[in-house]
Design an enzyme around this catalytic site. Structure first.
Site, PDB file in Angstrom:
ATOM      1  N   GLU A  94       0.842  -1.205   0.000  1.00 51.92           N
ATOM      2  CA  GLU A  94       0.000   0.000   0.000  1.00 51.92           C
ATOM      3  C   GLU A  94       0.876   1.253   0.000  1.00 51.92           C
ATOM      4  OE1 GLU A  94      -2.292   0.802   3.511  1.00 51.92           O
ATOM      5  OE2 GLU A  94      -1.050  -0.492   4.766  1.00 51.92           O
TER       6      GLU A  94
ATOM      7  N   GLU B 202       5.137   8.152  -2.888  1.00 50.71           N
ATOM      8  CA  GLU B 202       5.785   7.428  -1.793  1.00 50.71           C
ATOM      9  C   GLU B 202       6.707   6.340  -2.337  1.00 50.71           C
ATOM     10  OE1 GLU B 202       3.022   6.143   1.188  1.00 50.71           O
ATOM     11  OE2 GLU B 202       2.330   8.183   1.613  1.00 50.71           O
TER      12      GLU B 202
END
Length: 511
Positions: A303, A312
């Site tokens: 995730e 990210e």
């Protein structure tokens, strides 16, 4: 302090105010429509649509606030008028710093019981402004009017009608620095916020269930063990999703959870010792790009998605981990895409431009180029100038190139439908977990009740004045070096701007 704009020629007034205002709040009353033009609107030979637009009260306000340097203490008191403008002109006000809605008594109608009411159009306006701004209301009426109490009660009735509960309440228009979980170890509070999302892990569990059912024939579910690797396991919500999927599908699994954060490892060890005691879960305490598991995975789960999809560093992380995925293995997610659209948001933008100067942290100097950073913000006080367009797409596992190149460059074009101001872009993403199971923060496809990710705000150093019909040409880069990733952006039309965040000077994302 309180003042009123009645025309567009307000340059000297704006200068005086800009010099005098330093503390407190100055409310500038602006009518929603131009009363003089409205009076003559039936005379098509006198007033045409273009003239109405040029002399609209929004232009008065835009001139005033531009000369006053968009001072954050100057707010709008927007006065409703008998006439309601077109919907797109109302939307343009949604990015402005509206603090008060002025409701004059003369816009009220009288119902069959002789009580004052508002038209449906005005009711809709009140609800929309209250939901967007949480603003105050001022009633403008003659003190001798016998209906003042009724006006007040009616306004309260309109704004107190029950709205759907918003799980993101309290975060509206608050600019936050994006997380860098690969570089910084997240704390328990951050984990807890994300783990409380009511939707995300249900979707992940559904995706894992479907992947298990597709990979394991019915007759082998009692004997065949599927290897699931959870990379970036946090405190274990994805592990729970995998174990729940195993139970609901009756498919046996072995789960390897890979996590580098010492704060999360403590919790994972406690879960393994106290909850997951059947030996199904094994913890590997290392960076996912460096680990060496005893066997390859059937399903790789992660995730590592930020508000912009890849900010990210999910491409870099998953590219490093995919060597441990079987040739026919499944990555969850299997694709992510980012999107942007031009916007104007006075509240978030003013937060960014008034940030304090840099400080020295023990690890690195925090850049002073705060206008060249990207920010996470749940934007409500915003005017979206055009619909979002796709920017970058990443697919996992990535077998298209060797070596893998995650740098990107794209030119995207938009068109302004009204005169307006642009001070940045809003960024979104969506991700395909597996087959048709999609998580999205794209405004047209937003997953209902999804609260894990807010949109991204990408500022321009200087706001850009746009005319109706102007083409907005945006250049966007995703750059990759050995130790960092960063984005760069600029405009080439209707004006040419400098390239923001060049070489990652304002916002590097550390590998």
């Amino acid at each position: 302090m309180y003042t009123r704009l009645t025309k567009g020629d307000c340059t000297n007034f704006a200068r005086i105010v800009g010099c005098a205002v330093s503390k407190g709040t100055l409310l500038v009353e602006v009518p929603l429509t131009n009363p003089k033009l409205t009076q003559n609107s039936w005379r098509r030979d006198i007033v045409v649509e273009e003239e109405q637009e040029v002399d609209s009260p929004w232009h008065w306000w835009n001139t005033f606030r531009t000369h006053a340097d968009s001072n954050a203490v100057i707010k709008v008191a927007l006065e409703l008028t008998a006439d309601v403008p077109k919907q797109d002109e109302i939307y343009r006000w949604l990015g402005e710093p509206i603090d008060v809605i002025v409701v004059p008594a003369n816009i009220f109608l009288t119902n069959a019981k002789n009580y004052p009411v508002l038209s449906k159009a005005h009711q809709s306006l009140l609800k929309q402004f209250y939901q967007t701004f949480g603003c105050h209301f001022v009633l403008k009426a003659n003190p001798a009017d016998g209906h003042i109490e009724h006006y007040v009660d009616y306004i309260k009735h309109i704004i107190q009608q029950r709205f759907a509960k918003d799980p993101t309440q309290g975060y509206e228009d608050y600019a936050q620095t994006p997380l860098q979980p690969l570089y910084d170890n997240l704390d328990a509070i951050t984990y807890e916020v994300f783990e409380n999302d009511p939707v995300k892990y249900i979707f992940y569990q559904n995706a894992i269930e479907q992947a298990l059912l597709d990979r394991v024939p019915k007759e082998e579910r009692e004997t065949r063990v599927s290897i699931i690797m959870v990379v970036g396991g946090g405190r274990g919500p994805l592990v729970r999703a995998a174990l729940n999927a195993s139970k609901t599908t009756s498919c046996k699994v072995k789960v390897y959870v890979i996590e580098k954060n010492p704060n999360a490892i403590v919790t994972l060890k406690a879960h393994i010792n106290e909850v997951w005691q059947d030996g199904v879960v094994e913890l590997i305490s290392t960076d996912m790009r460096e680990f060496n598991p005893p066997e390859k995975a059937d399903i790789l789960v992660s995730e590592l998605l930020g508000s912009f999809g890849d900010n990210e560093l999910s491409p870099e992380c998953l590219d490093g981990a995919q060597k441990h995925l079987k040739d026919d293995g499944i990555s969850i997610p299997c694709q992510s895409a980012s999107y942007i659209n031009p916007c104007f948001t006075s509240k978030v933008y003013n937060q960014v431009r008034t940030l304090e100067r840099p400080t020295q942290s023990k690890d690195r100097v925090i850049s002073s180029r705060h206008m060249e950073q990207m920010y996470v913000a749940y934007q409500k006080n915003v005017y979206h100038i055009a619909d979002p367009q796709e920017l970058f797409v990443f697919v996992h596992p990535n077998k298209d190139s060797d070596p893998i190149d995650n740098s990107r460059y794209r030119t995207v074009r938009f068109r302004a439908t009204l005169d307006c101001v642009m001070n940045g872009f809003t960024g979104y993403f969506d991700t395909v977990l597996y087959k048709d199971i999609v998580l999205s923060i794209h405004p047209f496809t937003h997953t209902k009740a999804l609260a894990s990710w807010f949109s991204m705000f990408i500022p321009l150093t200087d706001p850009v004045q746009l005319k109706k019909g102007d083409e907005i040409t945006v250049h966007f880069w995703r750059c990759v070096a050995s130790h960092k990733v960063w984005y760069e952006w600029c405009l080439s039309t209707p004006v040419a701007t400098h390239v923001h965040n060049i070489d990652g000077r304002g916002h590097p994302i550390w590998l």
